[in-house]
Enzyme design. Structure first.
Site, PDB file in Angstrom:
ATOM      1  N   SER A  41       0.857  -1.180   0.000  1.00 59.23           N
ATOM      2  CA  SER A  41       0.000   0.000   0.000  1.00 59.23           C
ATOM      3  C   SER A  41       0.897   1.235   0.000  1.00 59.23           C
ATOM      4  O   SER A  41       1.699   1.419   0.911  1.00 59.23           O
ATOM      5  CB  SER A  41      -0.888  -0.045   1.249  1.00 59.23           C
ATOM      6  OG  SER A  41      -1.669   1.118   1.358  1.00 59.23           O
ATOM      7  N   LYS A  60      -0.945  -0.948  -4.476  1.00 63.96           N
ATOM      8  CA  LYS A  60      -2.160  -0.198  -4.131  1.00 63.96           C
ATOM      9  C   LYS A  60      -1.769   1.249  -3.889  1.00 63.96           C
ATOM     10  O   LYS A  60      -0.869   1.524  -3.097  1.00 63.96           O
ATOM     11  CB  LYS A  60      -2.792  -0.818  -2.888  1.00 63.96           C
ATOM     12  CG  LYS A  60      -3.795   0.046  -2.135  1.00 63.96           C
ATOM     13  CD  LYS A  60      -4.517  -0.777  -1.082  1.00 63.96           C
ATOM     14  CE  LYS A  60      -4.690  -0.024   0.222  1.00 63.96           C
ATOM     15  NZ  LYS A  60      -5.337  -0.852   1.257  1.00 63.96           N
ATOM     16  N   LEU A  61      -2.435   2.149  -4.599  1.00 64.79           N
ATOM     17  CA  LEU A  61      -2.150   3.576  -4.442  1.00 64.79           C
ATOM     18  C   LEU A  61      -3.247   4.219  -3.615  1.00 64.79           C
ATOM     19  O   LEU A  61      -4.438   4.054  -3.909  1.00 64.79           O
ATOM     20  CB  LEU A  61      -2.087   4.253  -5.815  1.00 64.79           C
ATOM     21  CG  LEU A  61      -1.076   3.694  -6.820  1.00 64.79           C
ATOM     22  CD1 LEU A  61      -1.171   4.464  -8.136  1.00 64.79           C
ATOM     23  CD2 LEU A  61       0.346   3.760  -6.250  1.00 64.79           C
ATOM     24  N   LYS A  62      -2.852   4.956  -2.606  1.00 65.97           N
ATOM     25  CA  LYS A  62      -3.825   5.744  -1.853  1.00 65.97           C
ATOM     26  C   LYS A  62      -4.222   6.941  -2.709  1.00 65.97           C
ATOM     27  O   LYS A  62      -3.357   7.569  -3.340  1.00 65.97           O
ATOM     28  CB  LYS A  62      -3.194   6.227  -0.545  1.00 65.97           C
ATOM     29  CG  LYS A  62      -2.936   5.104   0.446  1.00 65.97           C
ATOM     30  CD  LYS A  62      -4.249   4.533   0.968  1.00 65.97           C
ATOM     31  CE  LYS A  62      -4.006   3.618   2.162  1.00 65.97           C
ATOM     32  NZ  LYS A  62      -5.282   3.113   2.714  1.00 65.97           N
ATOM     33  N   ASP A  89      -7.092   3.014  -3.217  1.00 70.62           N
ATOM     34  CA  ASP A  89      -7.830   3.053  -1.946  1.00 70.62           C
ATOM     35  C   ASP A  89      -8.095   4.504  -1.569  1.00 70.62           C
ATOM     36  O   ASP A  89      -7.157   5.278  -1.369  1.00 70.62           O
ATOM     37  CB  ASP A  89      -6.996   2.359  -0.851  1.00 70.62           C
ATOM     38  CG  ASP A  89      -7.749   2.231   0.474  1.00 70.62           C
ATOM     39  OD1 ASP A  89      -8.921   2.675   0.551  1.00 70.62           O
ATOM     40  OD2 ASP A  89      -7.162   1.678   1.420  1.00 70.62           O
ATOM     41  N   ASN A 111     -10.118   5.482   1.108  1.00 71.35           N
ATOM     42  CA  ASN A 111     -10.444   5.673   2.531  1.00 71.35           C
ATOM     43  C   ASN A 111     -11.605   6.655   2.712  1.00 71.35           C
ATOM     44  O   ASN A 111     -11.521   7.613   3.496  1.00 71.35           O
ATOM     45  CB  ASN A 111      -9.224   6.113   3.337  1.00 71.35           C
ATOM     46  CG  ASN A 111      -8.210   4.993   3.512  1.00 71.35           C
ATOM     47  OD1 ASN A 111      -7.147   5.024   2.906  1.00 71.35           O
ATOM     48  ND2 ASN A 111      -8.562   3.974   4.285  1.00 71.35           N
ATOM     49  N   GLU A 131     -11.018   0.740  -3.661  1.00 70.25           N
ATOM     50  CA  GLU A 131     -11.348   0.392  -2.276  1.00 70.25           C
ATOM     51  C   GLU A 131     -11.986   1.591  -1.573  1.00 70.25           C
ATOM     52  O   GLU A 131     -11.466   2.701  -1.632  1.00 70.25           O
ATOM     53  CB  GLU A 131     -10.033  -0.020  -1.583  1.00 70.25           C
ATOM     54  CG  GLU A 131     -10.173  -0.474  -0.144  1.00 70.25           C
ATOM     55  CD  GLU A 131      -8.803  -0.926   0.421  1.00 70.25           C
ATOM     56  OE1 GLU A 131      -7.864  -1.156  -0.368  1.00 70.25           O
ATOM     57  OE2 GLU A 131      -8.689  -1.017   1.650  1.00 70.25           O
ATOM     58  N   ASP A 183     -13.762  -1.771   2.585  1.00 72.60           N
ATOM     59  CA  ASP A 183     -12.878  -1.945   3.735  1.00 72.60           C
ATOM     60  C   ASP A 183     -13.650  -1.442   4.956  1.00 72.60           C
ATOM     61  O   ASP A 183     -14.349  -2.226   5.639  1.00 72.60           O
ATOM     62  CB  ASP A 183     -11.575  -1.153   3.477  1.00 72.60           C
ATOM     63  CG  ASP A 183     -10.615  -1.092   4.661  1.00 72.60           C
ATOM     64  OD1 ASP A 183     -10.964  -1.574   5.750  1.00 72.60           O
ATOM     65  OD2 ASP A 183      -9.504  -0.542   4.518  1.00 72.60           O
ATOM     66  N   LYS A 210     -10.003  -7.261   7.252  1.00 68.93           N
ATOM     67  CA  LYS A 210      -9.031  -6.905   8.299  1.00 68.93           C
ATOM     68  C   LYS A 210      -9.584  -7.458   9.604  1.00 68.93           C
ATOM     69  O   LYS A 210     -10.618  -6.986  10.087  1.00 68.93           O
ATOM     70  CB  LYS A 210      -8.911  -5.388   8.432  1.00 68.93           C
ATOM     71  CG  LYS A 210      -8.152  -4.697   7.333  1.00 68.93           C
ATOM     72  CD  LYS A 210      -8.090  -3.195   7.587  1.00 68.93           C
ATOM     73  CE  LYS A 210      -7.456  -2.484   6.421  1.00 68.93           C
ATOM     74  NZ  LYS A 210      -7.603  -1.009   6.534  1.00 68.93           N
ATOM     75  N   GLY A 247      -4.377  -4.629   5.892  1.00 64.32           N
ATOM     76  CA  GLY A 247      -3.404  -4.459   6.964  1.00 64.32           C
ATOM     77  C   GLY A 247      -3.625  -3.144   7.668  1.00 64.32           C
ATOM     78  O   GLY A 247      -4.338  -2.262   7.169  1.00 64.32           O
TER      79      GLY A 247
HETATM   80  O1  OSB Z   1      -7.240   1.605   4.378  1.00 69.11           O
HETATM   81  O2  OSB Z   1      -6.190  -0.170   4.061  1.00 69.11           O
HETATM   82  C1  OSB Z   1      -6.300   0.901   4.646  1.00 69.11           C
HETATM   83  C2  OSB Z   1      -3.236   1.423   6.866  1.00 69.11           C
HETATM   84  C3  OSB Z   1      -3.828   1.982   7.980  1.00 69.11           C
HETATM   85  C4  OSB Z   1      -5.171   2.208   7.993  1.00 69.11           C
HETATM   86  C5  OSB Z   1      -5.948   1.886   6.871  1.00 69.11           C
HETATM   87  C6  OSB Z   1      -5.363   1.320   5.750  1.00 69.11           C
HETATM   88  C7  OSB Z   1      -3.983   1.132   5.742  1.00 69.11           C
HETATM   89  C8  OSB Z   1      -3.263   0.632   4.577  1.00 69.11           C
HETATM   90  C9  OSB Z   1      -1.915  -0.013   4.803  1.00 69.11           C
HETATM   91  O3  OSB Z   1      -3.630   0.771   3.435  1.00 69.11           O
HETATM   92  C10 OSB Z   1      -2.027  -1.492   4.905  1.00 69.11           C
HETATM   93  C11 OSB Z   1      -0.751  -2.123   5.412  1.00 69.11           C
HETATM   94  O4  OSB Z   1       0.212  -2.183   4.655  1.00 69.11           O
HETATM   95  O5  OSB Z   1      -0.725  -2.540   6.587  1.00 69.11           O
HETATM   96 MG    MG Z   2      -8.390   0.533   2.978  1.00 60.23          MG
END
Ligand code: OSB
Ligand code: MG
Length: 366
Positions: free
Chosen positions: A133, A159-161, A187, A189, A212, A237, A261, A289
C-alpha cells in the site's frame, strides 16, 4: 483456560517513511499489545486501533480503556477463544479492542495445543502473495520512485492511496510508467461522495483490479449506486465490520470484493466467517493491513492463506514499515511471505527489542 492475568503494553514504532492517506499522515505507530497469561500458555494480541479515530471510531487509548474496564472483567470464567466473542457480546462495538483480546486468547490456546494459526484457521497454502500500500506523496516523480522500489523488491501488486486532487493523474502516471501487466488498485479511505461518480469513472480505462472504499464508511446504499456507474470493481474496507455487514453489502450489490481486516471485524473468527460467506457468494477477498508489527502480521499471513483469499493482500514485509520489527522480520521471497508454521502465531517478540520500544506496561490480575 483460566486467564490469570493480562499485560497491556504500549510500544512506539517509528515508520521508515511517513504514510499519508486521505484521513491523515502517520509517522509512527503507537501500538497496544495484549499478553494473556494462563496456566497452560501465554498468548499475544496486537490491537490495530490507531492513535486517533480517523480510520474508524476506535483509537488506541480508548481501546486500552475499554479492555481494562469492560472486556477483561467479562472474562473471569475459564474459556476458550470460541467463547470470547459471546462473553463480550453485551459490550457494543469496540471490535479492534475485542479482536486483540480474542487473538491473545486464541494464541495461548493454540500454543498450548501445539497448533499453528494457519492450521487452525484452515490455511490452504504455506506462503501468500504480497502487495504493498503506497501512500499519497508530494509529487508524481516521488510516487514513481517509491513504486519502482517496491516492484524491485518483488511486490506482486501495488495499491495507491488516492484522495480528491491526487487520483487520476498519479494513477495514470504509474500505469504508463510500469505498464499494463502490473496489478494495480486504489484506496480512497472514504474520501469521495456519490457526486464524484463521473470523475471516478475516469479510472475505468486504467485497468485497475478494484477501487477500495470510495464513499463513507456507513453508506452501503450509495456504494451500490456507485457500482452501477463504474466499470472498476468496488471493494469495501471500512464499511464491513461484521459478517452481517458483508451479507448486506453482497445483497445490495455494494461491492464485488471485500478487504478483510481481522481487527476491524472483531477478530480472526469473524474474519473467517466473512471469508466463508464471501466464498460461498463468489465475492473475492484479500487480507488488508493496519501497519502491524510482526505479531499481527503473523496472524494476517495465516488468514491470507485461506482458499478464498484470491487477491494479493496488504501483507508486506516488515521493512516496508519498520527498520526493526519486534519479531524476527517477515521478508519477501519471490513476492511471497511464508505462513508461520510454529504453535500459535509462530513468532515471538524479541525481549530486548520489545523492551526498547515499550513506553508503558500495565498488569491486570483477573
Ligand atoms: O485503508 O487499508 C487501509 C493502513 C492503515 C489504515 C488503513 C489502511 C492502511 C493501509 C496499509 O492501506 C495497509 C498495510 O500495509 O498494513
Ligand atoms: Mg483501505
Amino acid at each position: 483456560m483460566k486467564i490469570t492475568g493480562v499485560e497491556l503494553r504500549r510500544i512506539a514504532m517509528p515508520l521508515v517513511s511517513p504514510f499519508r492517506t486521505s484521513f491523515g499522515t502517520e509517522t509512527a505507530r503507537d501500538v497496544l499489545l495484549v499478553r494473556v497469561v494462563t496456566p497452560e500458555a501465554e498468548g499475544w494480541g496486537e490491537c490495530v486501533a490507531m492513535s486517533e479515530p480517523l480510520y474508524s471510531s476506535e483509537y488506541v487509548d480508548g481501546a486500552a480503556e475499554v479492555i481494562k474496564r469492560f472486556l477483561l472483567p467479562a472474562l473471569t470464567r475459564p474459556l476458550g477463544a470460541n467463547d470470547v466473542a459471546r462473553a463480550l457480546e453485551p459490550i457494543k462495538g469496540h471490535r479492534m479492542a475485542k479482536a486483540a483480546v480474542e487473538t491473545a486468547v486464541l494464541d495461548a490456546q493454540l500454543r498450548a495445543a501445539g497448533e499453528s494459526f494457519g492450521r487452525f484457521l484452515g490455511a490452504a497454502r504455506d506462503r501468500v502473495p504480497c502487495g504493498v500500500s503506497v501512500g499519497i506523496m508530494d509529487s508524481i516523480p516521488q510516487l514513481l520512485d517509491a513504486v519502482a522500489g517496491y516492484l524491485d523488491e518483488g511486490y506482486l501488486r501495488i495499491k495507491l492511496k488516492i484522495e480528491p486532487g491526487w487520483d487520476l493523474a498519479p494513477v495514470r502516471a504509474v500505469r504508463e510508467r510500469f505498464g499494463d501487466d502490473v496489478l494495480l488498485q486504489v484506496d480512497a479511505n472514504a474520501a469521495y461522495t456519490l457526486t464524484d461518480a463521473r470523475h471516478l469513472a475516469g479510472l475505468d480505462d486504467l485497468g485497475l483490479l478494484l477501487i477500495e472504499q470510495p464513499l463513507a464508511n456507513d453508506d452501503l446504499v450509495q456504494h451500490a449506486k456507485l457500482a452501477k456507474q463504474l466499470r472498476t470493481p468496488i471493494c469495501l474496507d471500512e464499511s464491513i465490520e461484521s459478517a452481517e455487514h458483508a451479507a448486506a453489502a453482497i445483497a445490495l450489490g455494494s461491492c464485488s470484493i471485500v478487504n478483510i481486516k481481522p481487527g476491524r471485524v472483531g477478530g480472526y473468527l469473524e474474519a473467517r466467517r466473512i471469508h466463508d460467506l464471501c466464498r460461498a457468494n463468489g465475492i473475492a477477498v484479500w487480507c488488508g493491513g493496519m501497519l502491524e508489527t510482526g505479531l499481527g502480521r503473523a496472524a494476517n499471513v495465516a488468514l491470507a492463506a485461506l482458499p478464498g483469499f484470491t487477491l494479493p493482500g496488504d501483507t508486506s514485509g516488515s521493512r516496508r514499515y519498520y527498520a526493526t520489527d519486534i519479531t524476527e522480520p517477515f521478508e519477501l521471497n519471490d513476492g511471497h511471505l511464508a505462513v508461520p508454521a510454529g504453535p500459535g502465531l509462530g513468532v515471538e517478540p524479541i525481549p530486548s527489542i520489545l523492551d526498547e520500544v515499550t513506553t508503558a506496561t500495565e498488569w491486570i490480575t483477573l
